[in-house]
Design an enzyme around this catalytic site. Sequence first.
Site, mmCIF file in Angstrom:
data_model
loop_
_atom_site.group_PDB
_atom_site.id
_atom_site.type_symbol
_atom_site.label_atom_id
_atom_site.label_comp_id
_atom_site.label_asym_id
_atom_site.label_seq_id
_atom_site.Cartn_x
_atom_site.Cartn_y
_atom_site.Cartn_z
ATOM 1 N N VAL A 186 1.149 -0.979 -0.530
ATOM 2 C CA VAL A 186 -0.095 -0.479 0.545
ATOM 3 C C VAL A 186 1.113 1.713 0.014
ATOM 4 O O VAL A 186 0.730 2.099 -0.918
ATOM 5 C CB VAL A 186 -1.012 0.091 1.262
ATOM 6 C CG1 VAL A 186 -1.786 1.136 1.497
ATOM 7 C CG2 VAL A 186 -2.028 -1.219 1.106
ATOM 8 N N GLU A 187 1.972 1.497 1.069
ATOM 9 C CA GLU A 187 2.885 2.859 0.889
ATOM 10 C C GLU A 187 3.828 2.699 -0.518
ATOM 11 O O GLU A 187 3.675 3.968 -1.075
ATOM 12 C CB GLU A 187 3.641 1.973 2.214
ATOM 13 C CG GLU A 187 3.057 2.655 3.456
ATOM 14 C CD GLU A 187 3.076 3.873 4.113
ATOM 15 O OE1 GLU A 187 3.127 4.816 2.955
ATOM 16 O OE2 GLU A 187 2.348 3.694 4.844
ATOM 17 N N SER A 188 4.740 1.636 -1.340
ATOM 18 C CA SER A 188 5.070 2.309 -1.840
ATOM 19 C C SER A 188 5.597 0.996 -2.658
ATOM 20 O O SER A 188 6.334 1.671 -3.903
ATOM 21 C CB SER A 188 6.787 1.728 -1.368
ATOM 22 O OG SER A 188 6.866 0.536 -1.207
#
Length: 546
Positions: A148-150
């Site tokens: 989700v983040e990166s």
Amino acid sequence: MRDANPLVQPALRRLFAVACALGLTACAHQAAAPVVRERVVVPPTVTSDDTDTAAPAPVAGTPPSLTMPREWQHHNGEDYDDLFERMRAGFAFDEVSEPAIDQQLAWFEHNPEYLERVFQRGQRYMYHIITEVERRGMPTEFALLPVVESAYEPFAYSRSRAAGLWQFIPGTGVRFGLKQTWWYDGRRDVVESTRAALDYLQALHDEFNGDWLLAIAAYNVGEAGVERAIAYNASVGRPTDFWHLNLPAETRAYVPKLLAMKRLMAEPERYGLEFAPIPNEPYFAVIETESQIDLKIAAQLAGTSYDDLVGLNPGYNRWATDPAGPHRMLVPIDYADAFESALQTLAPEDRVRYTAHEVGKRETLAMIAKRYGTSAAVLAKVNDLPGGRVAAGQSLKIPEISGSLPDKVMIAAARVDRPEADTGGHKAHQIVYRVRAGETLSSIARRNNIPVSTLARLNNLGTGDSLVKGQRLVIKASSRRYRDEGVVSGRRVLYTVRRGDTIYSISRQFQVSVAQLKTWNGINQRHQIKAGKRLVMYVDSNRQQG
């Protein structure tokens, strides 16, 4: 803080049946099974040029348990052959029935090519992350948070200056002990950033009384934003769980994205996917070097590729490790013994090679740098010359750089060398472009009159990479175009300053940079904000993943 066929592994139907027998909420609220399609299977193979970091566009219960599932308590993580099965066995979040999760799940389900690229990158790091999560007794869903983040891209960089797998902004990185220097950025270091991210999540878990969903939301938007939303709901008699809080659009989508990924990975066959197994074994070993070392030399000593070594050691901004440490290298496990043995035979002075140069009359640092094919900034840093001035007869160290740096490293170094060019600042002269259906890097490059290679490099992409509708690209633009489009992109938000607010805390809450917030509101050192002042900002509903 802050893709083409998946790799998915069969059946947790047996575990699902057990969960139903135990009366878990997942069964009570499970939606009807989607139409069964032919499974998509792709073997996960690491490639050196995997570069897609586009995340799905955001779409606008009870807190999960901290304890590990009962079944997990009877197994050692090493008992599994497949890393995905090991991760599934440690899932601990309660199933929640919310439309926002279904919407995010639909995006993942219909973009298996995105998941393929994500897990191709991620298999380098997932064994380490899952092991660290288990060691702390945390739910193994957190191994999916970098998706989700990166998108599991360690060189990912957002407009709010968040970097690395776990997307730490500079201030939060410092707060959790991540060193950031000219040579090295701990936010991109796989081992250090994972340690810091799990420290942060555990602290947030404690702060929000064991509610993991609130902790995850706070990881995205900051503690203050979640605390204010909780306080407001409490003051008007509304529920204070995540699903009832008035949070920024990005955060309202962020938690459902993680829960959607968990649901997909728990039962991939339910959605017509089958992830090929990732071996449940370490991908890398951590080797102490005891001194600075050139990355090219390190790769030669290990007998591995330079690109693979850079992929495991993305925290280094330059051609060599930080002379002040950390003095360690992550090396593919199959090459670790060879690297360690070869390292013992190499003297420290041979690990980073320098040439001596005596400054002549009328010579400047720029002239010397040009002569040796380097930059004045590099020579100034290596020789501790903050002013960049040299005198005749002075002896300088000239680094013998053993190879050209990969584009990703050069871009990361440029952000350190030229912070004014950072996408978060007014002087960046860059805009963000949202990809439309059917567009390619070539068509977008032609429309904006820039080489396709430049557009790819600016966004850490390969020139042949496919794009996803809604994906955001950084595009170099003129100053006028930046003023006309870049600064005022996004949703216009008016915010009334409250007691205790700072420019930093407000920028963190709305995921904009301090420089942007000051520019939009004409704030400088002599104009401090006060309670009651109204600020204007332009907030994107989803951060660009760089």
